[in-house]
Design a protein around this motif. Structure first.
Motif, PDB file in Angstrom:
ATOM      1  N   THR A 143     -14.038   6.738 -48.020  1.00 34.39           N
ATOM      2  CA  THR A 143     -13.224   6.562 -46.823  1.00 34.39           C
ATOM      3  C   THR A 143     -12.410   7.841 -46.608  1.00 34.39           C
ATOM      4  O   THR A 143     -12.346   8.705 -47.472  1.00 34.39           O
ATOM      5  CB  THR A 143     -12.274   5.361 -46.944  1.00 34.39           C
ATOM      6  OG1 THR A 143     -11.371   5.582 -48.027  1.00 34.39           O
ATOM      7  CG2 THR A 143     -13.041   4.073 -47.172  1.00 34.39           C
ATOM      8  N   ASP A 148      -6.958   3.294 -45.667  1.00 38.52           N
ATOM      9  CA  ASP A 148      -8.185   2.605 -45.257  1.00 38.52           C
ATOM     10  C   ASP A 148      -8.917   2.016 -46.456  1.00 38.52           C
ATOM     11  O   ASP A 148      -9.460   0.911 -46.382  1.00 38.52           O
ATOM     12  CB  ASP A 148      -9.109   3.570 -44.503  1.00 38.52           C
ATOM     13  CG  ASP A 148      -9.028   3.378 -42.998  1.00 38.52           C
ATOM     14  OD1 ASP A 148      -8.414   2.394 -42.545  1.00 38.52           O
ATOM     15  OD2 ASP A 148      -9.591   4.209 -42.264  1.00 38.52           O
ATOM     16  N   THR A 167     -11.302   8.366 -51.733  1.00 38.01           N
ATOM     17  CA  THR A 167     -10.782   8.978 -50.509  1.00 38.01           C
ATOM     18  C   THR A 167     -11.224  10.431 -50.431  1.00 38.01           C
ATOM     19  O   THR A 167     -10.950  11.220 -51.328  1.00 38.01           O
ATOM     20  CB  THR A 167      -9.243   8.893 -50.475  1.00 38.01           C
ATOM     21  OG1 THR A 167      -8.862   7.513 -50.422  1.00 38.01           O
ATOM     22  CG2 THR A 167      -8.692   9.606 -49.250  1.00 38.01           C
TER      23      THR A 167
END
Length: 347
Positions: A143, A148, A167
Protein backbone atom coordinates in the motif's frame (compact mmCIF):
# COMPACT_ATOMS: atom_id res chain seq x y z
CA UNK A 1 6.94 -7.31 5.75
CA UNK A 2 9.44 -4.45 5.50
CA UNK A 3 10.72 -2.56 2.50
CA UNK A 4 14.06 -4.38 2.70
CA UNK A 5 12.22 -7.68 2.63
CA UNK A 6 10.38 -6.64 -0.53
CA UNK A 7 13.62 -5.63 -2.21
CA UNK A 8 15.24 -8.85 -1.07
CA UNK A 9 12.37 -10.79 -2.61
CA UNK A 10 12.93 -9.04 -5.93
CA UNK A 11 16.72 -9.43 -5.98
CA UNK A 12 17.78 -11.56 -8.93
CA UNK A 13 14.23 -12.72 -9.65
CA UNK A 14 12.22 -13.00 -12.84
CA UNK A 15 9.27 -10.67 -12.22
CA UNK A 16 6.07 -9.89 -14.09
CA UNK A 17 4.29 -6.65 -13.16
CA UNK A 18 0.68 -6.43 -14.33
CA UNK A 19 -1.11 -3.18 -13.60
CA UNK A 20 -4.66 -1.97 -14.24
CA UNK A 21 -3.25 1.48 -15.03
CA UNK A 22 -1.37 3.30 -17.78
CA UNK A 23 2.35 3.09 -18.48
CA UNK A 24 3.30 6.64 -17.45
CA UNK A 25 1.35 6.63 -14.16
CA UNK A 26 3.55 7.65 -11.24
CA UNK A 27 3.23 4.27 -9.47
CA UNK A 28 3.92 2.30 -12.68
CA UNK A 29 7.08 4.34 -13.24
CA UNK A 30 8.15 3.82 -9.64
CA UNK A 31 7.73 0.02 -9.77
CA UNK A 32 9.59 -0.02 -13.10
CA UNK A 33 12.73 1.61 -11.70
CA UNK A 34 12.57 -0.56 -8.56
CA UNK A 35 12.52 -3.63 -10.80
CA UNK A 36 15.29 -2.20 -12.97
CA UNK A 37 17.52 -1.87 -9.90
CA UNK A 38 16.66 -5.18 -8.26
CA UNK A 39 15.17 -7.85 -10.53
CA UNK A 40 17.20 -10.14 -12.80
CA UNK A 41 14.65 -9.60 -15.55
CA UNK A 42 11.12 -8.26 -15.67
CA UNK A 43 8.17 -7.55 -17.93
CA UNK A 44 5.49 -4.92 -17.43
CA UNK A 45 1.95 -5.15 -18.77
CA UNK A 46 -0.24 -2.03 -18.51
CA UNK A 47 -3.21 -0.57 -20.33
CA UNK A 48 -3.86 2.79 -21.96
CA UNK A 49 -7.66 2.44 -21.96
CA UNK A 50 -9.72 5.29 -20.55
CA UNK A 51 -11.13 3.94 -17.27
CA UNK A 52 -10.52 1.15 -14.74
CA UNK A 53 -13.16 -1.18 -16.17
CA UNK A 54 -11.94 -0.98 -19.76
CA UNK A 55 -8.33 -1.28 -18.56
CA UNK A 56 -9.25 -4.38 -16.56
CA UNK A 57 -10.92 -5.95 -19.61
CA UNK A 58 -7.84 -5.12 -21.68
CA UNK A 59 -5.50 -6.67 -19.10
CA UNK A 60 -7.67 -9.78 -18.78
CA UNK A 61 -7.34 -10.27 -22.54
CA UNK A 62 -3.57 -9.84 -22.32
CA UNK A 63 -3.39 -12.44 -19.55
CA UNK A 64 -4.40 -15.13 -22.05
CA UNK A 65 -1.14 -14.68 -23.94
CA UNK A 66 1.29 -13.92 -21.07
CA UNK A 67 3.76 -16.70 -20.39
CA UNK A 68 4.46 -17.34 -16.71
CA UNK A 69 7.06 -20.01 -17.38
CA UNK A 70 10.16 -19.41 -15.25
CA UNK A 71 8.53 -16.48 -13.43
CA UNK A 72 9.35 -16.16 -9.73
CA UNK A 73 7.14 -13.23 -8.71
CA UNK A 74 3.99 -11.61 -10.09
CA UNK A 75 3.01 -8.13 -8.89
CA UNK A 76 -0.60 -7.22 -9.62
CA UNK A 77 -0.96 -3.46 -9.47
CA UNK A 78 -3.32 -0.54 -8.88
CA UNK A 79 -6.63 -2.49 -8.87
CA UNK A 80 -5.66 -6.17 -8.72
CA UNK A 81 -9.19 -6.93 -7.54
CA UNK A 82 -10.47 -6.48 -11.12
CA UNK A 83 -8.15 -9.11 -12.61
CA UNK A 84 -7.63 -11.36 -9.59
CA UNK A 85 -9.80 -14.29 -10.67
CA UNK A 86 -8.07 -14.48 -14.07
CA UNK A 87 -4.62 -14.04 -12.54
CA UNK A 88 -5.14 -16.84 -10.03
CA UNK A 89 -5.95 -19.24 -12.87
CA UNK A 90 -2.41 -18.75 -14.22
CA UNK A 91 -0.50 -18.72 -10.93
CA UNK A 92 -2.35 -21.09 -8.58
CA UNK A 93 -0.15 -24.03 -7.55
CA UNK A 94 2.77 -22.79 -9.65
CA UNK A 95 5.01 -21.74 -6.76
CA UNK A 96 4.95 -18.13 -8.01
CA UNK A 97 4.89 -15.49 -5.25
CA UNK A 98 1.97 -13.14 -5.86
CA UNK A 99 2.17 -9.58 -4.54
CA UNK A 100 -0.91 -7.36 -4.62
CA UNK A 101 0.07 -3.73 -5.13
CA UNK A 102 -3.27 -2.64 -3.71
CA UNK A 103 -3.15 1.07 -4.44
CA UNK A 104 -6.86 1.51 -3.84
CA UNK A 105 -9.75 -0.49 -2.41
CA UNK A 106 -12.88 -1.01 -4.49
CA UNK A 107 -15.13 -0.70 -1.45
CA UNK A 108 -13.30 2.34 -0.11
CA UNK A 109 -13.37 4.10 -3.48
CA UNK A 110 -16.82 3.25 -4.85
CA UNK A 111 -18.77 3.21 -1.57
CA UNK A 112 -17.00 5.38 1.02
CA UNK A 113 -15.17 7.92 -1.16
CA UNK A 114 -17.30 8.51 -4.25
CA UNK A 115 -20.54 7.32 -2.63
CA UNK A 116 -21.81 5.87 -5.88
CA UNK A 117 -23.85 3.13 -4.24
CA UNK A 118 -25.65 2.45 -0.95
CA UNK A 119 -23.28 1.30 1.77
CA UNK A 120 -25.45 -1.72 2.65
CA UNK A 121 -26.43 -2.61 -0.93
CA UNK A 122 -25.46 -5.59 -3.07
CA UNK A 123 -22.87 -3.68 -5.12
CA UNK A 124 -21.15 -2.49 -1.95
CA UNK A 125 -21.12 -6.09 -0.72
CA UNK A 126 -19.57 -7.30 -3.99
CA UNK A 127 -16.89 -4.59 -3.86
CA UNK A 128 -16.00 -5.55 -0.31
CA UNK A 129 -15.85 -9.24 -1.24
CA UNK A 130 -13.38 -8.46 -4.05
CA UNK A 131 -11.15 -6.62 -1.57
CA UNK A 132 -11.40 -9.39 1.02
CA UNK A 133 -10.50 -12.05 -1.54
CA UNK A 134 -7.28 -10.30 -2.53
CA UNK A 135 -6.22 -9.73 1.08
CA UNK A 136 -6.92 -13.37 1.93
CA UNK A 137 -5.31 -15.03 -1.10
CA UNK A 138 -2.24 -12.92 -1.89
CA UNK A 139 1.19 -13.58 -0.42
CA UNK A 140 2.07 -9.93 0.23
CA UNK A 141 0.32 -6.59 -0.12
CA UNK A 142 1.83 -3.20 -0.96
CA UNK A 143 0.00 0.00 0.00
CA UNK A 144 1.06 3.63 -0.32
CA UNK A 145 0.56 4.62 3.35
CA UNK A 146 0.57 2.98 6.77
CA UNK A 147 -2.88 4.43 7.37
CA UNK A 148 -4.24 2.57 4.35
CA UNK A 149 -2.48 -0.64 5.39
CA UNK A 150 -4.12 -0.42 8.82
CA UNK A 151 -7.52 0.27 7.28
CA UNK A 152 -7.31 -2.49 4.64
CA UNK A 153 -6.13 -5.08 7.16
CA UNK A 154 -8.91 -4.20 9.62
CA UNK A 155 -11.69 -3.82 7.06
CA UNK A 156 -10.89 -6.70 4.69
CA UNK A 157 -8.71 -9.15 6.61
CA UNK A 158 -7.90 -10.63 9.98
CA UNK A 159 -5.35 -9.69 12.62
CA UNK A 160 -2.79 -12.00 11.04
CA UNK A 161 -3.24 -10.42 7.60
CA UNK A 162 -1.63 -7.16 8.81
CA UNK A 163 1.72 -9.00 8.66
CA UNK A 164 1.34 -9.27 4.87
CA UNK A 165 1.31 -5.50 4.39
CA UNK A 166 4.16 -3.22 3.45
CA UNK A 167 4.05 0.52 2.95
CA UNK A 168 5.84 1.70 -0.16
CA UNK A 169 5.52 5.47 -0.44
CA UNK A 170 5.10 7.06 -3.83
CA UNK A 171 8.16 8.62 -5.40
CA UNK A 172 8.26 10.67 -8.58
CA UNK A 173 11.11 9.76 -10.90
CA UNK A 174 11.70 12.97 -12.88
CA UNK A 175 15.43 12.52 -13.42
CA UNK A 176 15.54 13.01 -17.20
CA UNK A 177 13.21 15.99 -17.07
CA UNK A 178 15.07 17.67 -14.21
CA UNK A 179 18.46 17.17 -15.83
CA UNK A 180 17.40 18.80 -19.10
CA UNK A 181 14.71 21.31 -18.15
CA UNK A 182 14.37 22.32 -14.54
CA UNK A 183 16.26 24.62 -12.24
CA UNK A 184 14.99 23.84 -8.74
CA UNK A 185 13.91 26.47 -6.21
CA UNK A 186 13.47 29.34 -8.63
CA UNK A 187 12.62 32.56 -6.78
CA UNK A 188 12.55 35.20 -9.48
CA UNK A 189 9.98 37.99 -9.23
CA UNK A 190 8.01 36.77 -12.27
CA UNK A 191 6.91 33.55 -10.53
CA UNK A 192 6.54 34.96 -7.02
CA UNK A 193 2.73 35.05 -7.20
CA UNK A 194 1.91 32.02 -9.38
CA UNK A 195 -0.20 29.43 -7.56
CA UNK A 196 -0.87 26.05 -9.19
CA UNK A 197 -3.18 23.10 -8.64
CA UNK A 198 -3.70 19.99 -10.77
CA UNK A 199 -5.92 16.97 -10.21
CA UNK A 200 -8.55 14.68 -11.67
CA UNK A 201 -11.43 16.13 -9.66
CA UNK A 202 -12.03 13.20 -7.30
CA UNK A 203 -14.23 13.99 -4.28
CA UNK A 204 -11.46 13.57 -1.68
CA UNK A 205 -9.39 16.26 -3.41
CA UNK A 206 -11.80 18.99 -2.28
CA UNK A 207 -11.70 21.03 -5.49
CA UNK A 208 -14.41 23.42 -4.26
CA UNK A 209 -12.00 24.64 -1.59
CA UNK A 210 -9.26 25.07 -4.20
CA UNK A 211 -11.54 27.08 -6.50
CA UNK A 212 -12.79 29.30 -3.64
CA UNK A 213 -9.21 29.98 -2.57
CA UNK A 214 -8.20 30.78 -6.16
CA UNK A 215 -11.00 33.34 -6.50
CA UNK A 216 -9.83 35.19 -3.40
CA UNK A 217 -6.14 34.92 -4.26
CA UNK A 218 -6.70 36.33 -7.77
CA UNK A 219 -9.28 38.98 -6.95
CA UNK A 220 -7.88 40.36 -3.71
CA UNK A 221 -4.18 39.53 -3.64
CA UNK A 222 -3.07 39.69 -7.27
CA UNK A 223 -2.05 36.04 -7.63
CA UNK A 224 -1.94 34.35 -11.02
CA UNK A 225 -3.68 31.03 -10.40
CA UNK A 226 -3.38 27.97 -12.66
CA UNK A 227 -5.94 25.15 -12.39
CA UNK A 228 -5.26 22.00 -14.42
CA UNK A 229 -7.60 19.02 -14.53
CA UNK A 230 -11.04 17.70 -13.66
CA UNK A 231 -14.07 19.55 -12.36
CA UNK A 232 -16.43 16.58 -11.83
CA UNK A 233 -17.19 17.20 -8.17
CA UNK A 234 -17.04 20.99 -8.16
CA UNK A 235 -20.14 23.06 -7.48
CA UNK A 236 -21.85 24.55 -10.53
CA UNK A 237 -21.02 28.22 -9.88
CA UNK A 238 -17.33 27.56 -9.23
CA UNK A 239 -17.12 25.26 -12.25
CA UNK A 240 -18.70 27.90 -14.51
CA UNK A 241 -16.14 30.48 -13.43
CA UNK A 242 -13.20 28.16 -14.10
CA UNK A 243 -14.57 27.03 -17.46
CA UNK A 244 -14.74 30.67 -18.52
CA UNK A 245 -10.96 30.69 -18.07
CA UNK A 246 -10.32 27.68 -20.32
CA UNK A 247 -6.88 27.79 -21.96
CA UNK A 248 -6.54 31.52 -21.39
CA UNK A 249 -5.90 33.85 -18.50
CA UNK A 250 -9.00 35.71 -17.34
CA UNK A 251 -8.42 38.85 -15.34
CA UNK A 252 -10.01 38.56 -11.89
CA UNK A 253 -9.52 41.76 -9.93
CA UNK A 254 -5.79 42.22 -9.31
CA UNK A 255 -4.69 38.80 -10.62
CA UNK A 256 -5.95 36.16 -13.02
CA UNK A 257 -7.06 32.54 -13.24
CA UNK A 258 -6.13 30.16 -16.04
CA UNK A 259 -7.85 26.80 -16.54
CA UNK A 260 -6.43 23.90 -18.57
CA UNK A 261 -8.51 20.77 -19.00
CA UNK A 262 -5.40 18.66 -19.63
CA UNK A 263 -1.66 19.01 -20.29
CA UNK A 264 0.84 16.40 -21.36
CA UNK A 265 3.49 15.46 -18.82
CA UNK A 266 6.25 17.75 -20.12
CA UNK A 267 3.96 20.79 -20.27
CA UNK A 268 2.57 19.99 -16.83
CA UNK A 269 6.04 19.88 -15.31
CA UNK A 270 6.89 23.21 -16.94
CA UNK A 271 3.79 24.80 -15.42
CA UNK A 272 4.73 23.40 -12.01
CA UNK A 273 8.26 24.71 -12.48
CA UNK A 274 6.89 28.22 -13.09
CA UNK A 275 4.83 28.25 -9.88
CA UNK A 276 5.88 29.65 -6.54
CA UNK A 277 3.31 27.68 -4.52
CA UNK A 278 1.51 24.44 -5.40
CA UNK A 279 -1.63 23.05 -3.78
CA UNK A 280 -1.40 19.34 -3.00
CA UNK A 281 -4.36 18.38 -0.77
CA UNK A 282 -6.31 16.34 0.09
CA UNK A 283 -8.76 19.04 1.25
CA UNK A 284 -12.18 17.34 1.59
CA UNK A 285 -13.18 17.18 5.28
CA UNK A 286 -15.90 14.54 5.05
CA UNK A 287 -14.17 11.60 3.33
CA UNK A 288 -12.05 9.33 5.51
CA UNK A 289 -9.92 8.24 2.55
CA UNK A 290 -8.63 11.81 2.29
CA UNK A 291 -7.01 11.31 5.68
CA UNK A 292 -5.36 8.00 4.68
CA UNK A 293 -3.83 8.73 1.28
CA UNK A 294 -1.00 10.96 0.09
CA UNK A 295 -1.71 12.94 -3.10
CA UNK A 296 0.51 11.70 -5.92
CA UNK A 297 0.96 15.30 -7.00
CA UNK A 298 2.73 16.01 -3.69
CA UNK A 299 5.53 13.66 -4.73
CA UNK A 300 5.92 15.48 -8.04
CA UNK A 301 6.03 18.85 -6.28
CA UNK A 302 8.63 17.42 -3.89
CA UNK A 303 10.80 16.14 -6.74
CA UNK A 304 10.64 19.57 -8.36
CA UNK A 305 11.50 21.35 -5.11
CA UNK A 306 8.27 23.31 -4.88
CA UNK A 307 6.65 24.87 -1.83
CA UNK A 308 3.32 23.08 -1.28
CA UNK A 309 0.10 23.41 0.69
CA UNK A 310 -0.96 20.07 2.20
CA UNK A 311 -4.12 18.92 3.91
CA UNK A 312 -3.54 18.24 7.61
CA UNK A 313 -3.89 14.45 7.36
CA UNK A 314 -2.43 11.34 8.98
CA UNK A 315 -1.08 10.14 5.65
CA UNK A 316 0.66 13.39 4.69
CA UNK A 317 2.34 13.53 8.10
CA UNK A 318 3.78 10.04 7.60
CA UNK A 319 6.40 11.51 5.26
CA UNK A 320 6.22 15.33 5.42
CA UNK A 321 7.03 17.63 8.34
CA UNK A 322 5.74 21.18 8.65
CA UNK A 323 8.32 23.72 7.48
CA UNK A 324 8.58 26.56 4.99
CA UNK A 325 8.29 24.08 2.08
CA UNK A 326 5.46 21.98 3.52
CA UNK A 327 2.56 24.02 4.89
CA UNK A 328 -0.34 22.13 6.47
CA UNK A 329 -3.90 23.48 6.52
CA UNK A 330 -7.10 22.01 8.02
CA UNK A 331 -9.26 20.14 5.55
CA UNK A 332 -12.40 21.93 4.42
CA UNK A 333 -11.12 25.47 4.91
CA UNK A 334 -10.47 27.64 1.84
CA UNK A 335 -9.63 30.64 4.04
CA UNK A 336 -6.71 28.75 5.56
CA UNK A 337 -5.50 27.82 2.07
CA UNK A 338 -5.50 31.52 1.17
CA UNK A 339 -3.68 32.38 4.37
CA UNK A 340 -1.05 29.68 3.77
CA UNK A 341 -0.43 30.82 0.19
CA UNK A 342 -0.10 34.46 1.24
CA UNK A 343 2.41 33.49 3.91
CA UNK A 344 4.41 31.40 1.45
CA UNK A 345 4.67 34.07 -1.25
CA UNK A 346 5.56 36.82 1.22
CA UNK A 347 8.57 34.99 2.65
Amino acid sequence: MTESRLLNLLKGKNVVYITVKNEDYIRTSQIKWILTENARKFRIYSSEKGNPLTRAIDIRKKLRSISFEGVDIVIAGFLPQLIWKDLVKHTLGSGIIVIAEMFISLYDTVVLDRRLVWKRGIIAHICKRFDCTVVKETDYIITDTKADADFFAKEFGTGKDREKFETLYLEADLGDYISTNVVLDKNEDENSKIVLYFGTGLPLQGTDYVAKAFNVLAEEYGCNCIYIGGLNNMSRNLKRKLLSCKDRAVRCGKGCITFYEWLDQKKLYKKIESASVCLAGHFDPGIDKADRTIPGKAMIYEALGKTMILGDTKANKEIFEADDKHIFVPRGNSERIVEAVRKAISE
